[in-house]
Scaffold this motif. Structure first.
Motif, short mmCIF file in Angstrom:
data_model
loop_
_atom_site.label_atom_id
_atom_site.label_comp_id
_atom_site.label_asym_id
_atom_site.label_seq_id
_atom_site.Cartn_x
_atom_site.Cartn_y
_atom_site.Cartn_z
N VAL A 33 0.87 -1.18 0.00
CA VAL A 33 0.00 0.00 0.00
C VAL A 33 0.91 1.23 0.00
O VAL A 33 1.75 1.40 0.89
N HIS A 34 0.77 2.08 -1.03
CA HIS A 34 1.64 3.26 -1.15
C HIS A 34 0.92 4.47 -0.54
O HIS A 34 0.13 5.13 -1.19
N TYR A 35 1.24 4.75 0.72
CA TYR A 35 0.62 5.88 1.43
C TYR A 35 1.23 7.18 0.93
O TYR A 35 2.43 7.28 0.71
N GLN A 36 0.37 8.19 0.76
CA GLN A 36 0.85 9.52 0.41
C GLN A 36 0.29 10.49 1.44
O GLN A 36 -0.92 10.53 1.67
N ASN A 37 1.15 11.25 2.06
CA ASN A 37 0.76 12.13 3.17
C ASN A 37 1.31 13.52 2.96
O ASN A 37 2.20 13.72 2.15
N PRO A 38 0.77 14.50 3.71
CA PRO A 38 1.21 15.90 3.51
C PRO A 38 2.70 16.07 3.80
O PRO A 38 3.32 15.30 4.53
N ARG A 39 3.23 17.14 3.20
CA ARG A 39 4.62 17.49 3.43
C ARG A 39 4.70 18.63 4.45
O ARG A 39 3.83 19.50 4.50
N VAL A 40 5.75 18.60 5.24
CA VAL A 40 5.94 19.60 6.29
C VAL A 40 6.95 20.64 5.82
O VAL A 40 8.03 20.29 5.34
N ILE A 41 6.57 21.90 5.95
CA ILE A 41 7.46 23.01 5.63
C ILE A 41 7.80 23.72 6.94
O ILE A 41 6.91 24.08 7.71
N VAL A 42 9.09 23.87 7.20
CA VAL A 42 9.52 24.49 8.45
C VAL A 42 10.13 25.85 8.14
O VAL A 42 10.86 26.02 7.17
#
Ligand SMILES: [Zn+2]
Length: 176
Positions: A33-42
């Motif tokens: 299962v290829h999960y895609q999640n948000p990216r974090v910008i710091v």
């Protein structure tokens, strides 16, 4: 997604896996299962005395507009260290992190911004490949009509409204 990054198969299906509630890319060959999640910008709202460090973007998007130093967090990195790194990359300033200032979500582009408050001990900074100009602004000088991103505008607004000693974190979002 066209090919499975685990086995190379092109038998990719977009479906809700058993026990899940979101659609995922599932490889019908190896079962991954290829999960895609948000990216974090710091990023960092860094001050020197009463002034705020802001960078003029030398890169797209929003070339030529002003922004707080910020960028994508790296794997294996602490969020606050990412903010220090991005601040140095964009402004050559060495910042000391004080606290988390803003959590800002942009759901339609799958991004979450973490903006920290920081301090620079010396007014030492300069233009970099990413920033055409770096300077300190008083509150009155902030170029509100030339700010690059909603996240930066929100971080600046909350800083000015509540000050540097506000004990909490400001939570915001930009919805399309
Ligand atoms: Zn596979």
């Amino acid at each position: 997604m066209n090919f499975c990054s685990n086995c190379g198969s092109d038998k990719i299906s977009l479906e809700v896996p058993e026990g899940d509630s979101f659609k995922r890319f599932v490889c019908k060959n190896c079962g991954t299962v290829h999960y895609q999640n948000p990216r974090v910008i710091v990023g960092c709202l860094a001050t020197y005395e009463d002034k705020i460090l802001i960078c003029k973007r030398n890169i797209e998007p929003r070339f030529g507009l002003w922004n707080l130093p910020a960028g994508f967090m790296e794997n294996g990195e602490k969020a606050e260290d990412g903010a220090i790194r991005e601040t140095f990359e964009e402004s050559n300033a060495n910042v000391e992190i004080i606290k988390l200032h803003v959590v800002f979500s942009i759901p339609h582009v799958n991004q979450v911004y973490l903006h920290f408050l920081g301090k620079i001990k010396e007014p030492s900074f300069k233009a970099t490949p990413e920033s055409a100009e770096v300077r300190l602004f008083t509150r009155e000088e902030i170029p509100w009509n030339k700010i690059a991103f909603h996240s930066t505008a929100f971080a600046l607004e909350k800083f000015i409204e509540f000050g540097p000693d506000y004990p909490g974190v400001h939570i915001g979002s930009y919805l399309k």
